[in-house]
Design a protein around this motif. Structure first.
Motif, short mmCIF file in Angstrom:
data_model
loop_
_atom_site.label_atom_id
_atom_site.label_comp_id
_atom_site.label_asym_id
_atom_site.label_seq_id
_atom_site.Cartn_x
_atom_site.Cartn_y
_atom_site.Cartn_z
N VAL A 44 28.87 33.73 41.20
CA VAL A 44 29.89 34.78 41.30
C VAL A 44 30.74 34.68 40.05
O VAL A 44 31.30 33.63 39.73
CB VAL A 44 30.73 34.61 42.58
N VAL A 45 30.83 35.78 39.30
CA VAL A 45 31.34 35.75 37.93
C VAL A 45 32.42 36.82 37.75
O VAL A 45 32.28 37.94 38.26
CB VAL A 45 30.19 36.03 36.93
N ASN A 46 33.48 36.49 37.03
CA ASN A 46 34.49 37.50 36.72
C ASN A 46 33.98 38.44 35.63
O ASN A 46 33.08 38.10 34.86
CB ASN A 46 35.81 36.86 36.28
N GLY A 90 38.16 41.00 45.45
CA GLY A 90 36.71 41.17 45.39
C GLY A 90 36.17 42.04 46.51
O GLY A 90 36.83 42.27 47.53
N LYS A 91 34.97 42.53 46.30
CA LYS A 91 34.23 43.23 47.35
C LYS A 91 33.39 42.20 48.11
O LYS A 91 33.16 41.10 47.63
CB LYS A 91 33.37 44.32 46.73
N THR A 92 32.89 42.59 49.27
CA THR A 92 32.35 41.60 50.20
C THR A 92 30.85 41.35 50.07
O THR A 92 30.30 40.57 50.83
CB THR A 92 32.65 42.02 51.65
N GLY A 93 30.17 41.99 49.10
CA GLY A 93 28.72 41.84 49.00
C GLY A 93 28.26 40.41 48.84
O GLY A 93 27.32 39.96 49.51
N ALA A 94 28.90 39.67 47.93
CA ALA A 94 28.49 38.27 47.70
C ALA A 94 28.69 37.45 48.97
O ALA A 94 27.84 36.61 49.32
CB ALA A 94 29.29 37.67 46.55
N ALA A 95 29.79 37.67 49.67
CA ALA A 95 30.04 36.93 50.91
C ALA A 95 28.99 37.26 51.96
O ALA A 95 28.53 36.37 52.69
CB ALA A 95 31.45 37.24 51.44
N ARG A 96 28.59 38.51 52.05
CA ARG A 96 27.56 38.91 53.02
C ARG A 96 26.26 38.14 52.78
O ARG A 96 25.66 37.59 53.70
CB ARG A 96 27.28 40.41 52.93
N PRO A 128 23.93 27.98 48.21
CA PRO A 128 25.06 27.60 47.35
C PRO A 128 25.65 28.81 46.64
O PRO A 128 24.91 29.72 46.22
CB PRO A 128 24.43 26.62 46.35
N VAL A 129 26.97 28.84 46.52
CA VAL A 129 27.69 29.90 45.82
C VAL A 129 28.47 29.25 44.68
O VAL A 129 29.46 28.56 44.91
CB VAL A 129 28.65 30.66 46.76
N VAL A 130 28.01 29.44 43.45
CA VAL A 130 28.59 28.77 42.29
C VAL A 130 29.59 29.70 41.61
O VAL A 130 29.22 30.77 41.12
CB VAL A 130 27.48 28.36 41.29
N PRO A 133 34.74 42.47 59.44
CA PRO A 133 35.50 42.73 58.20
C PRO A 133 36.49 41.63 57.87
O PRO A 133 36.65 41.27 56.71
CB PRO A 133 36.20 44.06 58.51
N ASP A 134 37.15 41.06 58.88
CA ASP A 134 38.14 40.01 58.62
C ASP A 134 37.48 38.74 58.10
O ASP A 134 37.99 38.09 57.17
CB ASP A 134 38.92 39.69 59.90
N VAL A 135 36.33 38.36 58.69
CA VAL A 135 35.62 37.17 58.23
C VAL A 135 35.12 37.36 56.81
O VAL A 135 35.27 36.48 55.95
CB VAL A 135 34.44 36.84 59.18
N LEU A 136 34.55 38.52 56.51
CA LEU A 136 34.04 38.79 55.17
C LEU A 136 35.18 38.84 54.15
O LEU A 136 35.04 38.34 53.03
CB LEU A 136 33.27 40.11 55.16
N LYS A 137 36.30 39.40 54.55
CA LYS A 137 37.46 39.46 53.65
C LYS A 137 37.96 38.05 53.33
O LYS A 137 38.23 37.73 52.17
CB LYS A 137 38.58 40.29 54.29
N GLU A 138 38.05 37.21 54.34
CA GLU A 138 38.54 35.85 54.12
C GLU A 138 37.57 35.04 53.26
O GLU A 138 37.99 34.32 52.34
CB GLU A 138 38.77 35.14 55.46
N ALA A 139 36.27 35.17 53.53
CA ALA A 139 35.28 34.46 52.72
C ALA A 139 35.32 34.94 51.28
O ALA A 139 35.20 34.14 50.33
CB ALA A 139 33.88 34.66 53.31
N THR A 140 35.51 36.24 51.08
CA THR A 140 35.59 36.80 49.73
C THR A 140 36.83 36.27 49.01
O THR A 140 36.78 35.96 47.81
CB THR A 140 35.62 38.34 49.79
N GLU A 141 37.94 36.14 49.73
CA GLU A 141 39.15 35.60 49.11
C GLU A 141 38.95 34.15 48.67
O GLU A 141 39.44 33.74 47.61
CB GLU A 141 40.32 35.69 50.11
#
Length: 256
Positions: A44-46, A136-142, A150-152, A198-206
Motif C-alpha cells: 500500500v503506497v502513497n 483512503g478507500k477501502t479496496g486494499a482492506a477488502r 501480508p500488507v506492507v 462499512p465500519d470494519v473496512l473504514k477502521e482497517a483502512t485507517e
C-alpha cells in the motif's frame, strides 16, 4: 507458494523505463527486507506524482517481486496499451460491478496465486496541500481481509519534487532524490473473521493509512497533521461556503 517469474513484458518495460529514471532521479531506498520473498501480499503506497508509479515500480522490481498495479478494466482492451497491461500482469478493476468485492476479484485471485498487488489506497494523487496521505478507500482492506495476506506499507517522497501533483512540466534541476521506505506488515488480525461492514473496512483502512503516514514521517523528518485530509469533507465544506456566499450576495442585492 512460489513467486511468479518476471516475464518478457515486465523486463521489456524495465529496459525502456529504467534508464531515464536513473538519469533523472537519485535513489535512497530502504526497507526492502520487508518485501516478502515468497507468497502473495499487498503493498500500500502513497501517491503524490504522476511519475511515482514508475519510480516505485523501479524500487520493487529491484526486490525481485514485481508489483501488479490495479487499473481500470477498459485499459486492457486497447491495442498496444492493452497488450502491455496484460503482458506485465497488471490487475483489472471492474468498477461496473454491483458487488464491491467482485470488483476486486482479479486482485484477490492474484494474491492467492502468490503475486504482489500494489494499491494506491488514496485512489488518486493526494490533494493534501503539504503532500501527506489523504483518507483512503477501502479496496486494499477488502482484499487484505479476504485473503489475510501480508500488507506492507510503503512511503515514497521525491518524485513529487520532480513532477509536483497536477503540474504539467517537470523540475529537472537540481537532480531530485526518490526516497522509499517499506515497513513491516500492518497487523490487521483483529479484523479477521468479522463481517466486512462499512465500519470494519473504514477502521482497517485507517490502520493501513496510519502505517503509510508513519513511514512518510520518517522519510520527511516531520509530523503529519493529526487528521488526514478528507477530499469528501472538503467538497462538502466548499459547497457550504459557496452556498453561504450566494446567500450573502443575494441578500446584498435585495438590500439595495
Amino acid at each position: 507458494m512460489p513467486r511468479r517469474r518476471i516475464g518478457f513484458w515486465y523486463r521489456f518495460a524495465a529496459v525502456i523505463c529504467k534508464p531515464p529514471l536513473v538519469v533523472l532521479i537519485k535513489r535512497d531506498w530502504r526497507g526492502m527486507e520487508h518485501i516478502p520473498a515468497e507468497g502473495g501480499f499487498i503493498t500500500v503506497v502513497n501517491h503524490n506524482s504522476h511519475v511515482d508509479p514508475f519510480a516505485y515500480a523501479h524500487y520493487q522490481y529491484n526486490t525481485g517481486r514485481v508489483p501488479r498495479f490495479l487499473a481500470k478494466s477498459g485499459l486492457f482492451k486497447k491495442g498496444f496499451v492493452g497488450a502491455a497491461m496484460r503482458g506485465t500482469g497488471q490487475i483489472p478493476v471492474y468498477r461496473e460491478s454491483t458487488d464491491a468485492l467482485s470488483a476486486f476479484r482479479a486482485a484477490i485471485d492474484a494474491v492467492e496465486r502468490g503475486e504482489c498487488v500494489a494499491f494506491y489506497p488514496e485512489g488518486t494523487l493526494t490533494r493534501d496541500p503539504d503532500g501527506w496521505p489523504m483518507t483512503g478507500k477501502t479496496g486494499a482492506a477488502r482484499v487484505a481481509l479476504q485473503t489475510r495476506c501480508p500488507v506492507v506499507p510503503v512511503a515514497q517522497w521525491g518524485a513529487n519534487e520532480l513532477l509536483p501533483p497536477y503540474a504539467k512540466k517537470p523540475r529537472l534541476f537540481p537532480r531530485k532524490t526518490h526516497r522509499v521506505l517499506a515497513g513491516p506488515p500492518v497487523d490487521l488480525s483483529r479484523f479477521y473473521g468479522k463481517e466486512m461492514t462499512p465500519d470494519v473496512l473504514k477502521e482497517a483502512t485507517e490502520v493501513i493509512m496510519a502505517a503509510i503516514t508513519r513511514q512518510l514521517e520518517e522519510i520527511r523528518g516531520e509530523k503529519a497533521p493529526a487528521t488526514p485530509y478528507d477530499p469528501r469533507r472538503e467538497r462538502i465544506e466548499q459547497r457550504r461556503r459557496s452556498q453561504a456566499q450566494a446567500r450573502s450576495t443575494t441578500a446584498e442585492g435585495q438590500s439595495k
